[in-house]
Design an enzyme around this catalytic site. Structure first.
Site, PDB file in Angstrom:
ATOM      1  N   GLN A  48      -4.602  -1.553   9.921  1.00 61.37           N
ATOM      2  CA  GLN A  48      -4.485  -2.891   9.330  1.00 61.37           C
ATOM      3  C   GLN A  48      -5.072  -3.938  10.284  1.00 61.37           C
ATOM      4  OE1 GLN A  48      -3.206  -3.456   6.160  1.00 61.37           O
ATOM      5  NE2 GLN A  48      -3.836  -5.577   6.414  1.00 61.37           N
ATOM      6  N   ASP A  76     -10.869   2.817   4.376  1.00 65.83           N
ATOM      7  CA  ASP A  76     -11.252   1.407   4.278  1.00 65.83           C
ATOM      8  C   ASP A  76     -12.769   1.224   4.252  1.00 65.83           C
ATOM      9  OD1 ASP A  76      -9.148  -0.376   3.977  1.00 65.83           O
ATOM     10  OD2 ASP A  76      -8.619  -0.346   6.109  1.00 65.83           O
ATOM     11  N   LYS A 111       0.839  -1.205   0.000  1.00 63.29           N
ATOM     12  CA  LYS A 111       0.000   0.000   0.000  1.00 63.29           C
ATOM     13  C   LYS A 111       0.872   1.253   0.000  1.00 63.29           C
ATOM     14  CE  LYS A 111      -3.744  -2.474   2.291  1.00 63.29           C
ATOM     15  NZ  LYS A 111      -4.402  -2.817   3.564  1.00 63.29           N
TER      16      LYS A 111
END
Ligand code: NAP
Length: 277
Positions: A88, A111, A44
């Site tokens: 994460q 997200d 990422k």
């Protein structure tokens, strides 16, 4: 369906948008040393830097307390140089994931996991949506897969993939069936489907004899074994499917490209160029 090629084109578009918008920042929070999570984070960051988004890599030790993670998230929420915040998952056991996700500013929640964003998707007013389902929709659109009235089957009902892709398909006027670990007779459903999305985490779960001739098949699975990376769909399915995503090179690269796009979207929300729904 070539996710690598489409993702490359999307990243080019994002790079152009970033240079228009000016300084953009994405911060990631990783707690612990899970190797797969570290790999995803690295990818990422690389992808973000390539399109001109500056990144901040916040890596905390495995034993970090929930309070400390929440304090860090609050700092990032208040940091004007940060447009997107990504925590994460999975988080270590001592930390309540739902509380941490709920602490992220919904505008910066690239997200799309925050309850506000999940709720807006449910209501058909999407603000930030989880990157993997967005990537799947982009692939289906790119390859001209008709969704209106189509029979679609989603295998898996996670908050990250299964549920949001089912909602996006529903909003695209598809007829949607969601299968999960308690569903009986998967084949009876999948054989009828014009589109199958497999998001389970079991190598080769979807076999050739489970798929209708000419169906579009999207393989989300990422199953790491000693022999390499495998999807949830048996490669033989390509003999019957009209379209299919490979693993690797399908949904994976699309997920990262859509995350970059979501970071640009967050920057637009924050600069008032786009109204947060
Ligand atoms: P997850 O949270 O573990 O969810 C798996 C789902 O599959 C659950 O809903 C489960 O049902 C269902 N399931 C398990 N066994 C089944 C069976 N035999 N038949 C039907 N359904 C079954 O996983 P996830 O986060 O959604 O991820 C799924 C896969 O996609 C994983 O391999 C993951 O690594 C991969 N993934 C890839 C990307 C990418 O960018 N390519 C992104 C995210 C995830 P229950 O709800 O009943 O337990």
């Amino acid at each position: 369906m070539d996710g690598r090629a489409l993702a490359a084109r999307i990243r080019e578009g994002v790079a152009a948008e970033v240079s228009e918008l000016g300084e953009l920042g994405l911060a990631t929070v990783l707690v612990g040393d899970d190797p797969a999570s570290q790999l995803y984070i690295r990818r990422k960051h690389e992808a973000a830097r390539e399109v001109g988004i500056s990144t901040r890599d916040l890596h905390l030790p495995e034993e970090t307390s929930e309070e400390d993670v929440l304090a860090l998230v609050r700092d990032l929420n208040n940091d004007d140089g940060v447009d997107g915040v990504l925590v994460q998952l999975p988080l270590p056991r001592q930390i309540d994931e739902a509380r941490v996700i709920g602490a992220v500013d919904p505008v910066k929640d690239v997200d799309g996991f925050h309850p506000v964003n999940a709720g807006q998707l449910y209501l058909g007013r999407p603000a930030h949506v989880s990157a993997t389902p967005l990537g799947i929709m982009a692939l289906l659109e790119e390859y001209g897969v008709p969704l209106e009235g189509a029979r679609t089957v989603v295998i898996g009902r996670s908050d990250i993939v299964g549920k949001p892709i089912a909602l996006l398909l529903l909003h695209a006027n598809a007829t949607v069936t969601i299968l999960h670990s308690r569903s009986r007779d998967l084949t009876a459903h999948t054989l009828e489907a014009d589109v199958v999305v497999a998001a389970v985490g079991q190598k080769g779960l979807l076999a050739r004899n489970m798929v209708k001739e000419g169906a579009a098949v999207v393989d989300v699975g990422m199953n790491r074994t000693e022999e390499g990376l495998f999807g949830d769909v048996d490669p033989d399915v390509s003999e019957r499917a009209g379209l299919m995503t490979p693993v690797p090179g399908g949904v994976g690269p699309m997920t990262i490209a859509m995350l970059l796009r979501s970071t640009v979207r967050a920057a637009r929300f924050r600069r008032g160029v786009l109204a947060f729904p």
